[in-house]
Design an enzyme around this catalytic site. Structure first.
Site, PDB file in Angstrom:
ATOM      1  N   ASP A   1       0.841  -1.251   0.008  1.00  0.00           N
ATOM      2  CA  ASP A   1       0.196  -0.064  -0.139  1.00  0.00           C
ATOM      3  C   ASP A   1       0.904   1.207  -0.270  1.00  0.00           C
ATOM      4  O   ASP A   1       1.456   1.584   0.846  1.00  0.00           O
ATOM      5  CB  ASP A   1      -0.842  -0.067   1.185  1.00  0.00           C
ATOM      6  CG  ASP A   1      -1.700   1.217   1.403  1.00  0.00           C
ATOM      7  OD1 ASP A   1      -1.854   2.071   0.414  1.00  0.00           O
ATOM      8  OD2 ASP A   1      -2.344   1.485   2.578  1.00  0.00           O
TER       9      ASP A   1
ATOM     10  N   ASP B   1      -6.857   3.659  -3.207  1.00  0.00           N
ATOM     11  CA  ASP B   1      -6.503   3.275  -1.654  1.00  0.00           C
ATOM     12  C   ASP B   1      -7.992   3.582  -1.283  1.00  0.00           C
ATOM     13  O   ASP B   1      -8.418   2.398  -0.271  1.00  0.00           O
ATOM     14  CB  ASP B   1      -5.546   4.156  -0.963  1.00  0.00           C
ATOM     15  CG  ASP B   1      -5.706   5.602  -1.258  1.00  0.00           C
ATOM     16  OD1 ASP B   1      -6.521   6.177  -2.096  1.00  0.00           O
ATOM     17  OD2 ASP B   1      -5.064   6.300  -0.363  1.00  0.00           O
TER      18      ASP B   1
END
Length: 262
Positions: free
Chosen positions: A23, A118
């Site tokens: 991420d 995200d």
């Protein structure tokens, strides 16, 4: 390579299902190695280091079979990650993308390409864990709030500056309000009795107030009490201050990676 590893539980030598998940945010990133749904190792990395070609030293001990990633740090960071992964593991990076429909969720943006991946992954993960109406709050460099109804329809959201960005703006654009970050203390939302307390507590109050107003809007739309999810780097800071019952899931974005097609 620099050692940007913050924590690892163990370093397995191989396995058919080993997947490295990343991420990648604007300043920092998280990573974890999973096998059959279980986390085998995890850590953090610096986006700036990555763009300089330096991967976490801890990755040398990993042997993933796949690498999948969420990237909001731009093309340069994506290229650096892809190049480093190819050199280290001989693998391509499967970058997640936003889709109109995925995993029971319909994207609420008119142009799905404009929604941060995200945010999309966090919404997918929250819906997968519990399909009820929800507000998903990611507390990072910016605080993003996404609204999801009880039919899996993403309603859109809000974006406001994160705590560090707001503090930096005060520091840059004022003469007298130049205060350092202070640790959370007892009753941190009580009125500050000096400028440092007033700023640091006021910033927390602004974010929490934004969350409450977004919850009110979602209640109005859905006619029921929505769930509240917190994630992101400052999620743990805000969690004990939030008076609304909520679920704190630091790796919510990573949880959403398995729900998308690369």
């Amino acid at each position: 390579m620099s050692d940007a590893l913050s924590m690892a539980v163990k370093f397995p030598c191989g396995g058919k299902g080993m997947i490295l998940e990343v991420d990648l945010g604007n300043t920092r990133g998280k990573w974890r190695l999973i096998s059959d749904g279980e986390v085998e190792a995890r850590g953090t990395l610096s986006t700036a280091d990555l763009c300089r070609g330096r991967l976490p030293e801890g990755w040398r001990a990993l042997h993933p079979k796949r690498v999948r990633a969420a990237n909001v740090a731009g093309a340069s960071a994506a290229e650096s990650l892809a190049r480093g992964v190819r050199q280290l593991f001989g693998l391509p990076v499967e970058f997640a993308r936003v889709e109109t429909h995925c995993a029971g969720v319909t994207c609420g943006y008119r142009d799905v390409r404009r929604l941060g991946v995200d945010r999309w992954l966090a919404v997918l993960a929250a819906h997968e864990k519990d399909p009820r109406a929800a507000l998903i709050v990611d507390c990072g460099s910016a605080v993003t709030l996404d609204l999801l109804d009880n039919g899996g329809r993403h309603l859109g959201g809000y974006i406001v500056p994160g705590l560090k960005l707001m503090r930096r703006a005060l520091y840059k654009d004022t003469d007298a309000v130049k205060v350092p970050e202070m640790p959370v203390q007892d009753l941190p939302l009580a009125p500050g009795q000096d400028t440092q307390e007033a700023v640091n507590r006021g910033l927390l109050l602004m974010v929490l107030g934004t969350v409450e107003l977004a919850l009110c809007e979602l209640r109005r739309i859905c006619g029921q009490e929505p769930l509240l999810w917190l994630t992101g780097g400052d999620g743990q800071l805000l969690s004990p201050l939030c008076q609304k019952e909520h679920r704190l899931v630091p790796e919510l974005v990573l949880d959403g990676l398995s729900l998308t097609n690369p």
